[in-house]
Design an enzyme around this catalytic site. Structure first.
Site, mmCIF file in Angstrom:
data_model
loop_
_atom_site.group_PDB
_atom_site.id
_atom_site.type_symbol
_atom_site.label_atom_id
_atom_site.label_comp_id
_atom_site.label_asym_id
_atom_site.label_seq_id
_atom_site.Cartn_x
_atom_site.Cartn_y
_atom_site.Cartn_z
ATOM 1 N N LYS A 7 0.817 -1.220 0.000
ATOM 2 C CA LYS A 7 0.000 0.000 0.000
ATOM 3 C C LYS A 7 0.846 1.262 0.000
ATOM 4 O O LYS A 7 0.376 2.335 -0.399
ATOM 5 C CB LYS A 7 -0.986 -0.014 1.176
ATOM 6 C CG LYS A 7 -0.352 -0.221 2.544
ATOM 7 C CD LYS A 7 0.175 1.033 3.177
ATOM 8 C CE LYS A 7 0.986 0.741 4.406
ATOM 9 N NZ LYS A 7 1.590 1.945 4.994
ATOM 10 N N ASP B 94 -5.541 -0.261 5.966
ATOM 11 C CA ASP B 94 -4.251 0.425 5.878
ATOM 12 C C ASP B 94 -4.164 1.256 4.602
ATOM 13 O O ASP B 94 -3.612 2.364 4.595
ATOM 14 C CB ASP B 94 -3.127 -0.614 5.922
ATOM 15 C CG ASP B 94 -1.799 -0.028 6.370
ATOM 16 O OD1 ASP B 94 -1.732 1.174 6.659
ATOM 17 O OD2 ASP B 94 -0.818 -0.792 6.441
#
Length: 341
Positions: free
Chosen positions: A191, A244
């Site tokens: 991410k 996240d």
């Protein structure tokens, strides 16, 4: 339950410091190891980590130390918050001391030379250690400021998960458990790349539709790659995946977002990283992820586009045009559709 022996946090950065404080607030003695004697002395004297968490008071039960061998000898449970580029070189010389220890990685990165995640490196260095990872939507400053936060500890070792939950769980910090260590850790590493893209988009004044598109297509790319590598796609619908991803792509407090924002303002990559003053794992992850995706044949257009901007001399407008003109694919293509026929 209070641990009878002190707990180690290896690393003097922002998240390591936030976790050290959490542990101390829960009644545990903490040894926070760092390389820099001046940083350790500053924390010892002023009870603050001015470089990485300015304004946050360090709990009296956190002892800043610089003797790694002594720290590893004294502690059974160790949280490892070292940069991905330094983890192997720091811990490999002390491999014998790590046998039997509970090692929990806090680092969301991938080793450039090997494409190994941090827990895999720990396993390689110390095959007799018990390994886990901690990952989730956990901005260090918000954790340190006691914002309501949840995270995931992941390991096939149930007792390790229970130990971590016992020492970290508190009134503002909730710890869930998972057995998918690989998926949880991979999500945390991947991410970071997309946070750079999100920061660029905001700096360039792109709208809410664009930001929503980026986050959801990022989730599709991450999951597609993770499934190819053997992870459970459902993990990416939890805290360590979409959770996240959302916070890292939405918050100016995110280091990788800050790098992207600076790039969108016209700074060079070198200047953007220098202005940050901390490690932005997404830059290193981007290089190895682009190469790995090509190697295994996984379609990751956002990764390829960002790589083209940062390392291949393409302009943002050129990449946007290529992305928007590409042949449309299916939206959610990592879940079997056999049950819908």
């Amino acid at each position: 339950m209070t641990e009878q022996r002190p707990i180690a946090v290896l690393g003097g950065g922002s998240f390591g410091t936030a976790v050290a404080n959490l542990l101390a607030e829960n009644g545990h003695a903490v040894r926070q190891w760092m390389r820099d004697p001046e940083q350790a002395e500053a924390i010892r004297v002023h009870r603050e980590n001015p470089r990485y968490l300015k304004g946050i008071k360090i709990h009296p039960a956190v002892e800043p130390v610089t003797d790694l061998l002594e720290t590893l000898t004294a502690c059974d449970l160790c949280f490892v918050a070292l940069p991905s580029s330094a983890l192997r070189s720091v811990l490999a010389p002390h491999a014998e001391r790590l046998a039997g220890k509970l090692l929990v990685s806090l680092t969301k990165g991938i080793e450039a030379q090997t494409f190994k995640l941090m827990s895999e490196i720990l396993e390689e260095i110390a095959p007799q250690a018990r390994i886990g990872v901690l990952s989730g939507p956990n901005l260090a400053r918000e954790v340190a400021e006691h914002a309501l936060t949840a995270t995931v500890v992941a390991s096939e070792d149930e007792e390790l998960c229970e130990r971590v939950q016992a020492v970290l769980h508190g009134r503002t910090f909730r710890v869930y458990a998972s057995s998918d260590r690989f998926g949880v850790e991979l999500g945390g590493a991947l991410k970071n790349v997309y946070a750079i893209i999100a920061g660029m988009a905001v700096a360039l004044g792109m709208g809410e539709n664009t930001k929503s598109m980026l986050i959801t297509r990022a989730l599709a790319e991450m999951t597609r790659f993770a499934v190819n590598q053997g992870a459970n796609p459902m993990t990416f619908l939890g805290l360590a995946g979409v959770g996240d991803l959302i916070v890292t792509c939405s918050s100016p407090k995110s280091r990788n977002y800050q790098v992207g924002f600076a790039l969108g303002q016209g700074l060079s990559l070198e200047d953007a990283v220098t202005r940050l003053g901390e490690v932005a794992e997404g830059v290193n992850t981007l290089k190895v992820l682009k190469a790995k995706a090509q190697e295994v044949g996984v379609y990751m257009p956002l990764v390829a586009g960002l790589h083209a901007i940062l390392f291949e001399g393409r302009t943002l407008n050129q990449v946007i045009e290529l992305l928007m003109r590409a042949e449309p694919k299916t939206d959610v293509d990592f879940i079997s559709t056999s049950g819908f026929n």
